[in-house]
Design an enzyme around this catalytic site. Structure first.
Site, PDB file in Angstrom:
ATOM      1  N   LYS A 282     -43.768  16.552  55.908  1.00 54.20           N
ATOM      2  CA  LYS A 282     -42.881  16.067  56.960  1.00 54.20           C
ATOM      3  C   LYS A 282     -42.550  14.606  56.669  1.00 54.20           C
ATOM      4  CE  LYS A 282     -42.435  16.870  61.920  1.00 54.20           C
ATOM      5  NZ  LYS A 282     -43.003  17.539  63.086  1.00 54.20           N
ATOM      6  N   GLU A 368     -47.343  28.104  75.896  1.00 49.84           N
ATOM      7  CA  GLU A 368     -47.312  27.750  77.319  1.00 49.84           C
ATOM      8  C   GLU A 368     -47.912  28.841  78.204  1.00 49.84           C
ATOM      9  OE1 GLU A 368     -44.747  27.467  75.175  1.00 49.84           O
ATOM     10  OE2 GLU A 368     -44.423  25.311  75.047  1.00 49.84           O
ATOM     11  N   ARG A 396     -41.512  29.594  79.832  1.00 48.46           N
ATOM     12  CA  ARG A 396     -42.182  30.615  79.027  1.00 48.46           C
ATOM     13  C   ARG A 396     -43.393  31.213  79.749  1.00 48.46           C
ATOM     14  NH1 ARG A 396     -41.826  29.857  72.956  1.00 48.46           N
ATOM     15  NH2 ARG A 396     -39.599  30.278  72.750  1.00 48.46           N
TER      16      ARG A 396
END
Ligand SMILES: Cc1ncc(C[n+]2csc(CCOP(=O)(O)OP(=O)(O)O)c2C)c(N)n1
Length: 647
Positions: A282, A368, A396
Site C-alpha cells: 500500500k 458490522e 449491514r
C-alpha cells in the site's frame, strides 16, 4: 509525448510494448500523486495497485471483459486509464468525478461500490448472467485482504466454489485494511507468504525456468507450474481457497509487471473459479505512504515533496475525537465498558479507548453484523458494549440489531459516526437512513445530540441503562463549541427535550446538528417579525410527550428538521404520533425538513446541506412557506398562520 498522453482508454494501452507499459505505470503513479496532493482523496491503495491495474486492462478486453473492483477506493488508476484522466482533479467534489465506482460515470465501472466486499458476489452474478445469455467475456473481482475478511466475501466464495463458473478473483494482499489488518484470514495469508520452505522452493523453480532453453520454455513452465501446484499442497497448510473450490494461483509480486502480465495471460484461459493471490504494498512509490500506509489511506492536500499536510487543523475537535476521549473517561469509571469497531479504529476514534484499555477494545475487521451480534453476546454476560460504527456501514447490521440485540432487550449502545451528510465520500457514505431504521426497532432509544457535551451526556446515559439498546448519532463535523470534562457535563433525563428559544409563531422541532441551524434561522426570522420557538429534540424515541403537547398547544405552525432521510424520519414519526393521538393538538400547518427521497451526491457538507434546504437559509424559506409569507412581509398576528401550508 509521454506514454500516458498517448493513452486515453485501455484500447490505447493494449497497443503498447512491455517497456512502454512499465513507463505508463510510472507516469500514472506520478499523476495520481500529483493530483491527490493538490485536491486530496483516497491515496495509498491506488498506488499499491498501479501495476495490477495496467496489467488487467492490458490482458483483458475491457470494457467487454468485466473488472469488478471491490470498495472502489483503490480505483483512481483505473479511472485515469479509462478516459477520466483530465477530470481526476475534480474527484470527490460537487459535480466532479465520483469518489468510488459509479456505473453512471463510466462503462468501465461495471459495478458501483463504496462499501466493502460486494465484488465477488456481483462478479459471480455477472458471470452466471454471461453463461445464461450465451456470451463469453471474462469476469474478474479484485478484492483487498481487508475486504476478504468480510462475511459477504465468504458467502460469495462458498457459492462460487461449488460451481464450475468461469470467474477470477484477484486477491490484492497488502497486509493492510485501513488500519493494520486483523483476523485469522489475515494471519493465514501472512503465514502462507512468509513460509520459508515454500518461498525457497518457489525461487528455485523460477531459477530453473530462467535457465531452460527458450524453445523448452512453455513445456518447462507448465511442468514447473504443476510441480509447484502439488508442492503447495504439501507445504502450505490448509490451502483454504483450493478447499473452497477455487484454483489458487500465486502468490504473485504485484509490482513486477512482467510477472503479472504472464500470470494473467495464463489465468485468462484456465476456466472455472480461480483465485490469483497478488502481493502489493500500500502506498507503493511514495515514500511517506509506504512507511505509514495507515495514515496515507486517504489524504488531505499535502506538499508532495515533504508529505506535510497543507490544511491547518481547526480549533475545535471533531465529534469522533470527543467521543474517543469521552468513552475512555467513562471506561475508567466503569470496568464493564468495552468498545467494538468494525475495521475503523481511527475513523471512529475508538483507538483512543484502545490505547487506554487494549483488552477491552475489539476491532473485529470489516464485519458490522458480526460486531453487533458479538456485542449482544457480551451484553448477555453483563458487559456493557459500545459499538462504534459509521451510520452507513451499520446498515449491514440491521438484522443483528433487530434480532440479536433489540428482540432480547440487550443493553448495547450504538454510536453512529458520519450520521447525516458525509460530504465528499458521497451517497455510499452518507448516513441518511439511521434515524428511519433505528426508529422502527421496538425498544431502541434513538438520540441525537446538538453538540459534543450533549453527545457525552447521552452516551453516559445510554451506558447506564440496562434494559435494552440505545443509539446516538453524530455528524462528520467539528463540535460547535468546546466540550468540558465529562464530570462537569450535566445529566440529561431519558426522553427529555429542551426548549432552546421561546417564540409564538412557529415551533421548530430540531434534531441534532439542526438545532444550531434552527437557532440561527430563528434569530434571522425575528428580524422580519417572525417569532420562533426552537426545541432541541435530542430524544427521538422515547420523545418528550409533555413538551410536545405543550408546544402544540401554543403554536399553529410546527416544523421538524433533521439531517436524515425524510420519508420515514423524525418528522414522519412525529406527524404520525400527532395524527394517531387525539390528546395531541393538530397544528394548522405542519412541515418537515430532511434529506430528500433520492440519493444525495458527493460534495462538501455545506453545499449538500444547503441543497437539501438544511441550513439557515433553507430553514428560513421553509418557515416562510409554512406561515404563508414572502420575505420581508410584516409580522403576523396570532392566529393568522392558519391558512397556510396544510399538514
Ligand atoms: C462495509 C464497509 N465497512 C467499512 C468500510 C471502510 N473501509 C474502506 S476501505 C477499507 C479497508 C479495505 O481494506 P482492503 O480491502 O484490504 O483494501 P486496501 O485499502 O488495503 O487496498 C475500509 C475498512 C467500507 N468501505 N465498507
Amino acid at each position: 509525448m509521454s506514454v500516458l498522453e498517448r493513452v486515453s482508454l485501455p484500447a490505447d494501452l493494449r497497443k503498447l510494448s512491455r517497456e512502454e507499459l512499465k513507463s505508463l505505470a510510472t507516469e500514472v503513479r506520478e499523476r495520481h500523486i500529483d493530483v491527490i496532493s493538490q485536491v486530496g482523496g483516497h491515496f495509498g491503495a491506488s498506488l499499491g495497485v498501479t501495476e495490477l491495474t495496467v496489467a488487467l486492462h492490458y490482458i483483458f478486453e475491457t470494457p467487454r471483459d468485466r473488472l469488478v473492483w471491490d470498495t472502489g477506493h483503490q480505483a483512481y488508476i483505473h479511472k485515469i486509464l479509462t478516459g477520466r484522466n483530465e477530470r481526476l482533479p475534480t474527484i470527490r467534489q460537487h459535480g466532479g468525478l465520483a469518489p468510488f465506482l459509479s456505473r453512471r460515470e463510466s462503462e468501465y465501472d461495471t459495478f458501483g461500490a463504496g462499501h466493502a466486499a460486494t465484488s465477488i458476489s456481483a462478479a459471480l452474478g455477472m458471470a452466471v448472467a454471461r453463461d445464461l445469455l450465451g456470451r463469453e467475456e471474462k469476469v474478474l473481482a479484485i478484492i483487498g485482504d481487508g475486504a476478504m475478511g468480510c462475511g459477504l466475501a465468504y458467502e460469495a466464495l462458498n457459492n462460487a466454489g461449488h460451481t464450475d463458473v468461469d470467474l477470477t478473483v484477484v486477491l490484492n494482499d497488502n497486509d493492510m485494511s485501513i488500519a493494520p489488518n486483523v483476523g485469522a484470514m489475515n494471519k493465514y495469508l501472512t503465514n502462507m507468504i512468509t513460509n520459508p520452505v515454500y518461498n525457497r522452493f518457489r525461487s528455485e523453480v523460477k531459477a530453473i525456468l530462467k535457465k531452460a532453453p527458450k524453445n523448452l520454455g512453455a513445456l518447462m513452465e507448465s511442468i514447473a507450474g504443476r510441480v509447484e501446484e502439488s508442492a503447495k499442497h504439501l507445504l502450505i497448510p490448509g490451502m483454504i481457497f483450493e478447499e473452497l473450490g477455487f484454483r489458487y494461483v500465486g502468490p504473485v509480486d504485484g509490482h513486477d509487471l512482467d510477472d503479472l502480465l504472464d500470470t494473467f495471460a495464463r489465468v485468462k484461459d484456465l476456466g472455472g473459479p480461480v483465485l490469483v493471490h497478488v502481493l502489493t504494498r500500500k502506498g507503493r512509490g511514495y515514500g511517506p505512504a509506504e512507511d505509514d500506509p495507515f495514515r496515507w489511506h486517504a489524504a488531505s492536500p499535502f506538499d508532495k515533496i515533504s508529505g506535510a499536510g497543507k490544511k491547518k487543523s481547526a480549533g475545535l475537535p471533531r465529534y469522533q475525537k470527543v467521543f474517543g476521549r469521552g468513552v475512555t473517561e467513562l471506561g475508567k469509571q466503569d470496568p464493564r465498558i468495552v468498545v467494538i469497531t468494525a475495521g475503523m479504529p481511527d475513523g471512529t476514534s475508538s483507538d483512543v479507548f484502545a490505547e487506554a484499555f487494549p483488552d477491552r477494545h475489539f476491532d473485529v475487521g470489516i464485519a458490522e453484523g458480526h460486531a453487533t451480534t458479538f456485542a449482544a453476546g457480551l451484553a448477555t454476560q453483563g458487559i456493557r458494549p459500545v459499538v462504534a460504527i459509521y451510520s452507513t456501514f451499520l446498515q449491514r447490521a440491521y438484522d443483528s440489531i433487530v434480532h440479536d440485540v433489540a428482540l432480547q432487550d440487550l443493553p448495547v449502545v450504538f454510536c453512529m459516526d458520519r450520521a447525516g451528510v458525509a460530504g465528499p465520500d458521497g451517497p455510499t457514505h452518507h448516513g441518511a437512513f439511521d434515524i428511519g431504521y433505528m426508529l422502527t426497532v421496538p425498544g431502541m432509544r434513538v438520540t441525537a445530540p446538538k453538540d459534543g457535551a450533549e453527545m457525552l451526556a447521552l452516551l453516559r446515559l445510554g451506558i447506564s441503562l440496562d434494559d435494552g439498546p440505545f443509539s446516538v448519532r453524530w455528524p462528520r463535523a467539528t463540535v460547535p463549541e468546546a466540550v468540558p470534562p465529562i464530570d462537569q457535563i450535566p445529566h440529561v433525563a431519558l426522553g427529555s427535550w429542551e426548549v432552546e428559544r421561546e417564540g409564538s409563531d412557529v415551533a421548530i422541532l430540531a434534531v441534532g446538528t439542526m438545532v444550531g441551524s434552527a437557532l440561527d434561522a430563528a434569530a434571522s426570522l425575528s428580524g422580519e417579525g417572525v417569532s420562533a420557538t426552537v426545541v432541541n429534540c435530542r430524544f427521538l424515541k422515547p420523545y418528550d410527550r409533555d413538551l410536545l403537547m405543550d408546544v402544540l398547544q401554543r403554536h399553529d405552525a410546527v416544523l421538524t428538521i433533521e439531517e436524515g432521510a425524510s420519508p420515514n424520519g423524525f418528522g414522519a414519526f412525529i406527524a404520525r404520533e400527532i395524527l394517531e393521538d387525539p390528546s395531541l393538538r393538530m397544528p394548522a400547518a405542519f412541515g418537515s425538513l430532511g434529506l430528500p427521497d433520492r440519493f444525495v451526491e458527493h460534495g462538501s457538507r455545506e453545499v449538500l446541506l444547503a441543497e437539501a434546504g438544511l441550513d439557515e437559509n433553507g430553514i428560513i424559506e421553509r418557515v416562510r412557506l409554512l406561515l404563508g409569507r414572502n420575505a420581508g412581509e410584516p409580522r403576523l398576528e396570532n392566529g393568522e398562520a392558519s391558512a397556510r401550508e396544510s399538514a
